[in-house]
Design a protein around this motif. Structure first.
Motif, PDB file in Angstrom:
ATOM      1  N   LYS A  90      25.833 -75.057 -88.611  1.00 17.53           N
ATOM      2  CA  LYS A  90      26.303 -74.530 -89.901  1.00 17.53           C
ATOM      3  C   LYS A  90      25.301 -73.534 -90.478  1.00 17.53           C
ATOM      4  CE  LYS A  90      28.937 -78.621 -91.366  1.00 17.53           C
ATOM      5  NZ  LYS A  90      28.966 -79.780 -92.303  1.00 17.53           N
ATOM      6  N   LYS A  91      24.030 -73.904 -90.420  1.00 16.59           N
ATOM      7  CA  LYS A  91      22.985 -73.026 -90.969  1.00 16.59           C
ATOM      8  C   LYS A  91      22.888 -71.726 -90.176  1.00 16.59           C
ATOM      9  CE  LYS A  91      19.551 -76.027 -90.903  1.00 16.59           C
ATOM     10  NZ  LYS A  91      18.175 -76.565 -91.111  1.00 16.59           N
ATOM     11  N   LEU A  92      23.076 -71.817 -88.867  1.00 15.97           N
ATOM     12  CA  LEU A  92      23.012 -70.607 -88.039  1.00 15.97           C
ATOM     13  C   LEU A  92      24.175 -69.669 -88.332  1.00 15.97           C
ATOM     14  CD1 LEU A  92      21.855 -72.170 -84.652  1.00 15.97           C
ATOM     15  CD2 LEU A  92      20.532 -70.628 -86.117  1.00 15.97           C
ATOM     16  N   ILE A  93      25.347 -70.233 -88.582  1.00 19.77           N
ATOM     17  CA  ILE A  93      26.505 -69.413 -88.954  1.00 19.77           C
ATOM     18  C   ILE A  93      26.259 -68.742 -90.308  1.00 19.77           C
ATOM     19  CG2 ILE A  93      28.934 -69.493 -89.663  1.00 19.77           C
ATOM     20  CD1 ILE A  93      29.356 -71.657 -87.527  1.00 19.77           C
ATOM     21  N   ALA A  94      25.764 -69.533 -91.253  1.00 16.71           N
ATOM     22  CA  ALA A  94      25.503 -69.002 -92.596  1.00 16.71           C
ATOM     23  C   ALA A  94      24.463 -67.891 -92.576  1.00 16.71           C
ATOM     24  CB  ALA A  94      25.035 -70.136 -93.518  1.00 16.71           C
ATOM     25  N   ALA A  95      23.500 -67.982 -91.656  1.00 17.33           N
ATOM     26  CA  ALA A  95      22.437 -66.990 -91.571  1.00 17.33           C
ATOM     27  C   ALA A  95      22.807 -65.805 -90.685  1.00 17.33           C
ATOM     28  CB  ALA A  95      21.155 -67.642 -91.046  1.00 17.33           C
ATOM     29  N   GLY A  96      24.008 -65.846 -90.101  1.00 18.56           N
ATOM     30  CA  GLY A  96      24.470 -64.739 -89.276  1.00 18.56           C
ATOM     31  C   GLY A  96      23.988 -64.765 -87.837  1.00 18.56           C
ATOM     32  N   HIS A  97      23.488 -65.917 -87.391  1.00 18.43           N
ATOM     33  CA  HIS A  97      22.995 -66.029 -86.014  1.00 18.43           C
ATOM     34  C   HIS A  97      24.006 -66.686 -85.069  1.00 18.43           C
ATOM     35  CE1 HIS A  97      18.959 -64.684 -87.050  1.00 18.43           C
ATOM     36  NE2 HIS A  97      18.994 -65.494 -88.096  1.00 18.43           N
ATOM     37  N   ALA A  98      25.110 -67.160 -85.619  1.00 16.46           N
ATOM     38  CA  ALA A  98      26.161 -67.781 -84.805  1.00 16.46           C
ATOM     39  C   ALA A  98      27.519 -67.292 -85.298  1.00 16.46           C
ATOM     40  CB  ALA A  98      26.075 -69.301 -84.882  1.00 16.46           C
ATOM     41  N   VAL A  99      28.515 -67.441 -84.452  1.00 15.84           N
ATOM     42  CA  VAL A  99      29.844 -66.882 -84.727  1.00 15.84           C
ATOM     43  C   VAL A  99      30.679 -67.846 -85.573  1.00 15.84           C
ATOM     44  CG1 VAL A  99      31.966 -66.027 -83.662  1.00 15.84           C
ATOM     45  CG2 VAL A  99      29.741 -65.613 -82.555  1.00 15.84           C
ATOM     46  N   ALA A 100      31.143 -67.367 -86.699  1.00 12.29           N
ATOM     47  CA  ALA A 100      31.980 -68.176 -87.594  1.00 12.29           C
ATOM     48  C   ALA A 100      33.257 -68.613 -86.877  1.00 12.29           C
ATOM     49  CB  ALA A 100      32.329 -67.375 -88.842  1.00 12.29           C
ATOM     50  N   GLY A 101      33.632 -69.874 -87.079  1.00 11.55           N
ATOM     51  CA  GLY A 101      34.844 -70.400 -86.474  1.00 11.55           C
ATOM     52  C   GLY A 101      34.669 -70.968 -85.082  1.00 11.55           C
ATOM     53  N   SER A 102      33.451 -70.850 -84.533  1.00 12.23           N
ATOM     54  CA  SER A 102      33.233 -71.333 -83.167  1.00 12.23           C
ATOM     55  C   SER A 102      32.663 -72.751 -83.119  1.00 12.23           C
ATOM     56  CB  SER A 102      32.291 -70.387 -82.409  1.00 12.23           C
ATOM     57  OG  SER A 102      30.989 -70.418 -82.970  1.00 12.23           O
ATOM     58  N   GLN A 103      32.239 -73.285 -84.244  1.00 10.71           N
ATOM     59  CA  GLN A 103      31.601 -74.599 -84.270  1.00 10.71           C
ATOM     60  C   GLN A 103      32.613 -75.737 -84.135  1.00 10.71           C
ATOM     61  OE1 GLN A 103      29.252 -75.269 -87.810  1.00 10.71           O
ATOM     62  NE2 GLN A 103      28.854 -77.421 -87.342  1.00 10.71           N
ATOM     63  N   PHE A 104      32.266 -76.742 -83.345  1.00  6.53           N
ATOM     64  CA  PHE A 104      33.120 -77.928 -83.220  1.00  6.53           C
ATOM     65  C   PHE A 104      32.269 -79.116 -82.776  1.00  6.53           C
ATOM     66  CE2 PHE A 104      32.970 -76.115 -79.010  1.00  6.53           C
ATOM     67  CZ  PHE A 104      32.937 -77.206 -78.151  1.00  6.53           C
ATOM     68  N   THR A 105      32.752 -80.314 -83.037  1.00  6.16           N
ATOM     69  CA  THR A 105      32.050 -81.537 -82.645  1.00  6.16           C
ATOM     70  C   THR A 105      32.442 -81.913 -81.225  1.00  6.16           C
ATOM     71  OG1 THR A 105      31.984 -82.329 -84.929  1.00  6.16           O
ATOM     72  CG2 THR A 105      31.672 -83.979 -83.189  1.00  6.16           C
ATOM     73  N   TYR A 106      31.459 -82.051 -80.370  1.00  4.81           N
ATOM     74  CA  TYR A 106      31.746 -82.421 -78.979  1.00  4.81           C
ATOM     75  C   TYR A 106      31.448 -83.894 -78.711  1.00  4.81           C
ATOM     76  CZ  TYR A 106      26.691 -82.011 -78.192  1.00  4.81           C
ATOM     77  OH  TYR A 106      25.324 -82.167 -78.259  1.00  4.81           O
ATOM     78  N   ALA A 107      30.660 -84.539 -79.588  1.00  7.33           N
ATOM     79  CA  ALA A 107      30.319 -85.949 -79.369  1.00  7.33           C
ATOM     80  C   ALA A 107      29.728 -86.565 -80.628  1.00  7.33           C
ATOM     81  CB  ALA A 107      29.323 -86.088 -78.223  1.00  7.33           C
ATOM     82  N   ILE A 108      29.815 -87.897 -80.714  1.00  3.05           N
ATOM     83  CA  ILE A 108      29.136 -88.672 -81.746  1.00  3.05           C
ATOM     84  C   ILE A 108      28.075 -89.508 -81.034  1.00  3.05           C
ATOM     85  CG2 ILE A 108      29.350 -90.361 -83.605  1.00  3.05           C
ATOM     86  CD1 ILE A 108      30.914 -87.793 -84.128  1.00  3.05           C
ATOM     87  N   GLY A 109      26.810 -89.321 -81.414  1.00  9.79           N
ATOM     88  CA  GLY A 109      25.717 -89.973 -80.721  1.00  9.79           C
ATOM     89  C   GLY A 109      25.529 -91.438 -81.089  1.00  9.79           C
ATOM     90  N   GLN A 110      24.944 -92.191 -80.171  1.00 13.86           N
ATOM     91  CA  GLN A 110      24.641 -93.609 -80.363  1.00 13.86           C
ATOM     92  C   GLN A 110      23.131 -93.817 -80.220  1.00 13.86           C
ATOM     93  OE1 GLN A 110      26.498 -96.838 -80.775  1.00 13.86           O
ATOM     94  NE2 GLN A 110      24.341 -97.386 -81.055  1.00 13.86           N
ATOM     95  N   LEU A 111      22.509 -94.315 -81.286  1.00 11.99           N
ATOM     96  CA  LEU A 111      21.079 -94.603 -81.279  1.00 11.99           C
ATOM     97  C   LEU A 111      20.834 -95.995 -80.710  1.00 11.99           C
ATOM     98  CD1 LEU A 111      18.254 -93.533 -82.348  1.00 11.99           C
ATOM     99  CD2 LEU A 111      18.699 -94.935 -84.379  1.00 11.99           C
ATOM    100  N   VAL A 112      19.782 -96.119 -79.880  1.00 14.96           N
ATOM    101  CA  VAL A 112      19.413 -97.428 -79.340  1.00 14.96           C
ATOM    102  C   VAL A 112      17.908 -97.629 -79.459  1.00 14.96           C
ATOM    103  CG1 VAL A 112      21.329 -97.501 -77.693  1.00 14.96           C
ATOM    104  CG2 VAL A 112      19.117 -96.580 -76.966  1.00 14.96           C
ATOM    105  N   LEU A 113      17.517 -98.889 -79.538  1.00 18.18           N
ATOM    106  CA  LEU A 113      16.108 -99.265 -79.422  1.00 18.18           C
ATOM    107  C   LEU A 113      15.927 -99.725 -77.981  1.00 18.18           C
ATOM    108  CD1 LEU A 113      13.368 -99.816 -80.876  1.00 18.18           C
ATOM    109  CD2 LEU A 113      14.185-102.162 -81.217  1.00 18.18           C
TER     110      LEU A 113
END
Length: 257
Positions: A90-113
């Motif tokens: 999101k920050k990269l899009i806002a700063a003009g370093h990434a293409v608007a509309g191209s962002q999407f979620t590919y995974a939800i991470g799982q934290l483990v100990l």
């Protein structure tokens, strides 16, 4: 019957030609900045991506925060960012370093100990409160690695921040945190499930899957960076990440959609 054999050979040749025709006329290489927790899955995904498109990947794995700094500074040639969070794209899009509309979620991470020592980590993570059981707890740098920030949330939720802080060993990335634990430089630490639950291999050591109510959702997003805006290969990779074969690989490493 014998006369049919040349026809069958012709049909096979036509089918092969049709398959080749589906591949791009000019295969290219995609420069990818990938969050360290997703380096293993991406390596597997790359095989299917190349087979399906003819394009290849050149991945660089590391902490998402470090990639952000490099991209903003203009010294990174990456075309695609596969991040460990959703805020960095999101920050990269806002700063003009990434293409608007191209962002999407590919995974939800799982934290483990996780510990390389069998039996050290119990199924409730109670070992964290047992001072005599470990001297070092590895985490990724919470300022640049989302999994490290999530680890601190868990300690806070358990009321253990003050007690455990003197024993924290901070790694540059979650890959380095895993290395600290695997080498025995830290008895245990917080890593991604994808690093210890490799498909087809038994989980070594001992592990606690941290309940999701103890830390904020690790929503991992991908985005097309400006250097990849005109790259067919970069766009093809983002499309492939959304495909059924890629999703099967992602799920096999313990991620959620």
């Amino acid at each position: 019957m014998c006369a049919l054999k040349p026809l069958r050979r012709c049909a096979a040749l036509l089918a092969a030609t049709a398959c080749l025709g589906a591949l791009p006329a000019h295969a290219d290489e995609v420069l990818v900045a990938v969050a360290a927790n997703f380096a293993g899955p991406l390596q597997k995904i790359a095989e299917g991506f190349t087979a399906a498109t003819g394009h290849t990947l050149k991945p660089s794995a590391g902490a998402t925060g470090k990639f952000y700094t490099q991209i903003v500074a203009g010294g990174a040639p990456f075309q695609v960012l596969i991040a460990a969070d959703d805020e960095t794209p999101k920050k990269l899009i806002a700063a003009g370093h990434a293409v608007a509309g191209s962002q999407f979620t590919y995974a939800i991470g799982q934290l483990v100990l996780w510990s390389a020592t069998p039996g050290l980590v119990d199924e409730q993570g109670a070992v964290l409160a047992q001072a005599g059981r470990f001297s070092k707890l590895a985490i990724a740098n919470p300022r640049i690695a989302p999994y490290g920030a999530a680890a601190l949330e868990v300690l806070k939720a358990r009321g253990l921040t003050e007690a455990v802080t003197p024993r924290l060993v901070t790694a540059d990335s979650i890959a380095q945190a895993h290395q600290f634990i695997a080498s025995g430089n830290a008895e245990l630490g917080f890593v991604a499930l994808s690093q210890v639950a490799v498909p087809g291999k038994p989980v070594t050591g001992s592990v606690w899957k941290v309940p999701h109510n103890l830390y904020g959702e690790i929503r991992q997003d991908a985005v097309l960076l400006k250097p990849g805006e005109k790259s067919a290969a970069a766009k093809a990779l983002l499309a492939y990440l959304k495909s059924a074969p890629a999703k099967v690989v992602i799920a096999s490493y313990g991620y959620k959609e």
